[in-house]
Design a protein around this motif. Sequence first.
Motif, PDB file in Angstrom:
ATOM      1  N   LEU A 190       0.824  -1.208   0.000  1.00  0.00           N
ATOM      2  CA  LEU A 190       0.000   0.000   0.000  1.00  0.00           C
ATOM      3  C   LEU A 190       0.860   1.260   0.000  1.00  0.00           C
ATOM      4  O   LEU A 190       0.556   2.244  -0.698  1.00  0.00           O
ATOM      5  N   LEU A 191       1.943   1.246   0.770  1.00  0.00           N
ATOM      6  CA  LEU A 191       2.854   2.388   0.775  1.00  0.00           C
ATOM      7  C   LEU A 191       3.506   2.568  -0.592  1.00  0.00           C
ATOM      8  O   LEU A 191       3.752   3.689  -1.037  1.00  0.00           O
ATOM      9  N   GLY A 192       3.783   1.451  -1.258  1.00  0.00           N
ATOM     10  CA  GLY A 192       4.363   1.538  -2.588  1.00  0.00           C
ATOM     11  C   GLY A 192       3.429   2.224  -3.560  1.00  0.00           C
ATOM     12  O   GLY A 192       3.860   3.043  -4.385  1.00  0.00           O
ATOM     13  N   VAL A 193       2.148   1.930  -3.456  1.00  0.00           N
ATOM     14  CA  VAL A 193       1.164   2.574  -4.330  1.00  0.00           C
ATOM     15  C   VAL A 193       1.145   4.089  -4.093  1.00  0.00           C
ATOM     16  O   VAL A 193       0.904   4.870  -5.020  1.00  0.00           O
ATOM     17  N   ALA A 194       1.455   4.509  -2.853  1.00  0.00           N
ATOM     18  CA  ALA A 194       1.467   5.939  -2.526  1.00  0.00           C
ATOM     19  C   ALA A 194       2.840   6.572  -2.729  1.00  0.00           C
ATOM     20  O   ALA A 194       3.056   7.709  -2.311  1.00  0.00           O
ATOM     21  N   SER A 195       3.750   5.858  -3.374  1.00  0.00           N
ATOM     22  CA  SER A 195       5.139   6.331  -3.466  1.00  0.00           C
ATOM     23  C   SER A 195       5.278   7.640  -4.238  1.00  0.00           C
ATOM     24  O   SER A 195       6.200   8.417  -3.986  1.00  0.00           O
ATOM     25  N   SER A 196       4.393   7.900  -5.182  1.00  0.00           N
ATOM     26  CA  SER A 196       4.483   9.146  -5.943  1.00  0.00           C
ATOM     27  C   SER A 196       4.333  10.354  -5.035  1.00  0.00           C
ATOM     28  O   SER A 196       4.979  11.387  -5.233  1.00  0.00           O
ATOM     29  N   ALA A 197       3.475  10.230  -4.022  1.00  0.00           N
ATOM     30  CA  ALA A 197       3.298  11.331  -3.071  1.00  0.00           C
ATOM     31  C   ALA A 197       4.575  11.561  -2.278  1.00  0.00           C
ATOM     32  O   ALA A 197       4.974  12.717  -2.038  1.00  0.00           O
ATOM     33  N   PHE A 198       5.246  10.478  -1.871  1.00  0.00           N
ATOM     34  CA  PHE A 198       6.503  10.622  -1.140  1.00  0.00           C
ATOM     35  C   PHE A 198       7.572  11.239  -2.038  1.00  0.00           C
ATOM     36  O   PHE A 198       8.358  12.084  -1.610  1.00  0.00           O
ATOM     37  N   GLY A 199       7.595  10.818  -3.301  1.00  0.00           N
ATOM     38  CA  GLY A 199       8.556  11.390  -4.241  1.00  0.00           C
ATOM     39  C   GLY A 199       8.311  12.869  -4.467  1.00  0.00           C
ATOM     40  O   GLY A 199       9.248  13.661  -4.556  1.00  0.00           O
ATOM     41  N   ALA A 200       7.030  13.257  -4.553  1.00  0.00           N
ATOM     42  CA  ALA A 200       6.690  14.662  -4.748  1.00  0.00           C
ATOM     43  C   ALA A 200       7.133  15.498  -3.553  1.00  0.00           C
ATOM     44  O   ALA A 200       7.631  16.618  -3.706  1.00  0.00           O
ATOM     45  N   LEU A 201       6.960  14.945  -2.359  1.00  0.00           N
ATOM     46  CA  LEU A 201       7.368  15.661  -1.150  1.00  0.00           C
ATOM     47  C   LEU A 201       8.861  15.933  -1.158  1.00  0.00           C
ATOM     48  O   LEU A 201       9.322  17.041  -0.841  1.00  0.00           O
ATOM     49  N   VAL A 202       9.629  14.930  -1.541  1.00  0.00           N
ATOM     50  CA  VAL A 202      11.086  15.086  -1.601  1.00  0.00           C
ATOM     51  C   VAL A 202      11.482  16.111  -2.655  1.00  0.00           C
ATOM     52  O   VAL A 202      12.395  16.921  -2.456  1.00  0.00           O
ATOM     53  N   ALA A 203      10.774  16.113  -3.788  1.00  0.00           N
ATOM     54  CA  ALA A 203      11.098  17.033  -4.871  1.00  0.00           C
ATOM     55  C   ALA A 203      10.902  18.491  -4.465  1.00  0.00           C
ATOM     56  O   ALA A 203      11.548  19.393  -5.010  1.00  0.00           O
ATOM     57  N   LEU A 204      10.032  18.750  -3.502  1.00  0.00           N
ATOM     58  CA  LEU A 204       9.732  20.112  -3.075  1.00  0.00           C
ATOM     59  C   LEU A 204      10.602  20.582  -1.905  1.00  0.00           C
ATOM     60  O   LEU A 204      10.465  21.718  -1.462  1.00  0.00           O
ATOM     61  N   ALA A 205      11.474  19.724  -1.416  1.00  0.00           N
ATOM     62  CA  ALA A 205      12.258  20.040  -0.218  1.00  0.00           C
ATOM     63  C   ALA A 205      13.287  21.139  -0.473  1.00  0.00           C
ATOM     64  O   ALA A 205      13.889  21.196  -1.545  1.00  0.00           O
ATOM     65  N   PRO A 206      13.493  22.017   0.512  1.00  0.00           N
ATOM     66  CA  PRO A 206      14.561  23.008   0.380  1.00  0.00           C
ATOM     67  C   PRO A 206      15.931  22.348   0.411  1.00  0.00           C
ATOM     68  O   PRO A 206      16.078  21.204   0.862  1.00  0.00           O
ATOM     69  N   THR A 207      16.926  23.060  -0.058  1.00  0.00           N
ATOM     70  CA  THR A 207      18.286  22.526  -0.151  1.00  0.00           C
ATOM     71  C   THR A 207      18.769  21.987   1.195  1.00  0.00           C
ATOM     72  O   THR A 207      18.639  22.641   2.223  1.00  0.00           O
ATOM     73  N   GLY A 208      19.320  20.784   1.169  1.00  0.00           N
ATOM     74  CA  GLY A 208      19.952  20.215   2.357  1.00  0.00           C
ATOM     75  C   GLY A 208      19.065  19.355   3.214  1.00  0.00           C
ATOM     76  O   GLY A 208      19.569  18.532   3.991  1.00  0.00           O
ATOM     77  N   VAL A 209      17.748  19.478   3.093  1.00  0.00           N
ATOM     78  CA  VAL A 209      16.848  18.746   3.984  1.00  0.00           C
ATOM     79  C   VAL A 209      16.860  17.247   3.671  1.00  0.00           C
ATOM     80  O   VAL A 209      16.953  16.419   4.577  1.00  0.00           O
ATOM     81  N   VAL A 210      16.764  16.894   2.402  1.00  0.00           N
ATOM     82  CA  VAL A 210      16.756  15.476   2.015  1.00  0.00           C
ATOM     83  C   VAL A 210      18.069  14.803   2.414  1.00  0.00           C
ATOM     84  O   VAL A 210      18.082  13.695   2.965  1.00  0.00           O
ATOM     85  N   ALA A 211      19.186  15.472   2.146  1.00  0.00           N
ATOM     86  CA  ALA A 211      20.496  14.912   2.514  1.00  0.00           C
ATOM     87  C   ALA A 211      20.624  14.742   4.023  1.00  0.00           C
ATOM     88  O   ALA A 211      21.216  13.768   4.503  1.00  0.00           O
ATOM     89  N   ALA A 212      20.038  15.668   4.770  1.00  0.00           N
ATOM     90  CA  ALA A 212      20.108  15.582   6.232  1.00  0.00           C
ATOM     91  C   ALA A 212      19.325  14.379   6.741  1.00  0.00           C
ATOM     92  O   ALA A 212      19.814  13.624   7.604  1.00  0.00           O
ATOM     93  N   VAL A 213      18.123  14.167   6.218  1.00  0.00           N
ATOM     94  CA  VAL A 213      17.308  13.025   6.642  1.00  0.00           C
ATOM     95  C   VAL A 213      18.006  11.711   6.277  1.00  0.00           C
ATOM     96  O   VAL A 213      18.059  10.772   7.079  1.00  0.00           O
ATOM     97  N   ALA A 214      18.568  11.654   5.073  1.00  0.00           N
ATOM     98  CA  ALA A 214      19.280  10.443   4.647  1.00  0.00           C
ATOM     99  C   ALA A 214      20.478  10.166   5.547  1.00  0.00           C
ATOM    100  O   ALA A 214      20.725   9.021   5.943  1.00  0.00           O
ATOM    101  N   GLY A 215      21.224  11.203   5.879  1.00  0.00           N
ATOM    102  CA  GLY A 215      22.388  11.032   6.742  1.00  0.00           C
ATOM    103  C   GLY A 215      22.013  10.557   8.131  1.00  0.00           C
ATOM    104  O   GLY A 215      22.663   9.657   8.695  1.00  0.00           O
TER     105      GLY A 215
END
Length: 389
Positions: free
Chosen positions: A302-327
């Motif tokens: 079910l989460l996989g079916v909603a993956s586009s929403a998660f991808g969209a959220l990441v695409a809108l992130a300000p600089t550095g936020v995605v890298a910080a969460v990954a780290g």
Amino acid sequence: MIDQRLAQPVSAGVVSALVGFTSSFVILLSGFAAVGADPGQASSGLLAAAVTMGLGSIVLSRWTRTPITTAWSTPGAALLVTTGTVDGGWPAAVGAFLVTGMLILFTGILPQLGELIARIPTAVAQAMLAGVLLKLCLGPVTGLTESPLAVAPVILVWLLGVRFAPRWAVPLAFLAAAVVIGVHVLIGGVTTGSVSLVPHVEFTAPVFTLAGITGIALPLFLVTMAAQNVPGVAVMKGLGYEVPWRRSMVVTGVGTLVGAPAGSHAINLAAISAALAAGPEAGPDRCRRWIAAQTSGIVLVLLGVASSAFGALVALAPTGVVAAVAGLALLGTLAASLQAALHEPADRLPAIAAFVTAASGVAIAGVSAAFWALAVGLVVRWVLRTGRA
């Protein structure tokens, strides 16, 4: 009234899926983008990875009646981030994912291949992984310098989570990042018109190149085996369950092959999240804990079916936020890898040689640093041990 014998394994399965997905999906999206995927292809890869690992959990747990769960290869995704685009671009990466799936499948079919993998020294393999992770784990630090107001709340929430709710520390950090992104969109005038929330699958015709096989497939296979499958078996054994190795490798190998054309890199036995579905949280009746793995698999689909929403959220992130969460998500893995790499005094020098080679990120002759790290570590170990009693 809800039957407690059913409620406990079901709730444990839901927690296992949520923690496993939210703790590392950002790393997958970053890894796919690093090896050449566009946003649509990366979103497709995330969907395929979530669905195949969910189906893997459903198949294995029902087949064996034990709480075996599968996961995507988080260390493998981290490896993709540091590898970057190889000759042939995204199609070559997809070809490498298919080769990885074949190698995992062959590990289950051919005992000799499994024995060969088992002979790779743990210290060298873990040092290679630690070197791959190092750059990514710098994300929170570099993010603070790039966007301090956006990254600082994420780190603060993660730190409080580590202190009071360790299991939920990374998901809470992601939730904090989602709030930061929402504020960024609302007050920053960020456009969302080009972002699609509709789930979709984009198939890519694979291209098989030497650079893809040596730079992605082989390191991805080795990292997945050393950092996911072997620890996954150990975790389950510690909880009193014997994992059927051959069946597990066949299922995860086939799952990797099926997901690869849609962009998924690899699935494997779960390690950390395995304890959530197979431990006491899944209920006192050990014979019913397989229900937790079933539930986890269903939620992951079910989460996989909603993956586009998660991808969209990441695409809108300000600089550095995605890298910080990954780290932040990888700090625990980095610590465990360094501990395993330096545990045996006799292997510390080969381990350090492998670590610095992988951390350099330097590709030689189109082959990624991870491959050379393993080669350097094995050569140094052989030289130091040759001629000794």
